[in-house]
Design a protein around this motif. Sequence first.
Motif: not given
Length: 209
Positions: A35-50
């Motif tokens: 959750n970032i101020n003025q932007l709200g909730e964002i999704n950070l894409i990570g690596k593929t899991g197992l």
Amino acid sequence: MDYYLSFNNNEERLRLPVIPSSFEVSIPHQNTTVNINQLGEINLIGKTGLMSMTIESFFPNQDYSFCLYRDFQKPYEYIKQLLKWKDSGRPIRVIVTGTPINYAMAIGSLTYSEVDGTGDVYFSLELKEYKFITTTGQTTTTKSKTTLTTPPTIREVKSPSNSYSVRKGDTLWLIAKKVTGDGSNYIAIAQKNGITDPSKLSVGQRLVI
């Protein structure tokens, strides 16, 4: 479609005598929500899991028309083999022909039971992808390899001599630097030797350090 499970680089191999009615594969992605101020909730894409997979079927106690082959073992021989692989602490390879499934996997759990009095043993096998990790002793800054660091250089400190004979070209500062390692010590040397003018030194003059 065939299901093959193998152990220790195909040293031991198990082909399921009865094709499971279905299988389920789950491939997660390690995304992070912030959750970032003025932007709200964002999704950070990570690596593929197992990848994880569940196989459910049964080991037959008799020859059914739908069995893939006839010379299969008794049901609990298969169970013993799977338990041995699970307890070895090593992964197995799982291949399902006609699909992209060809993975090294660790056995998470094995559940088995008899339900209908036929002697058939029903089982559920939970598997999770296993990734091999290779390390090297070479000097590198990457995380997967060993990093070697150089120890700090130790500065050599000179021990002063008891006396010094003035040579041609010497100054009191050079003498202090030469015999004590620190040129600023020329003041102390001058005072010790009663020198009022450091620029007036004679060749061969003996100085007490």
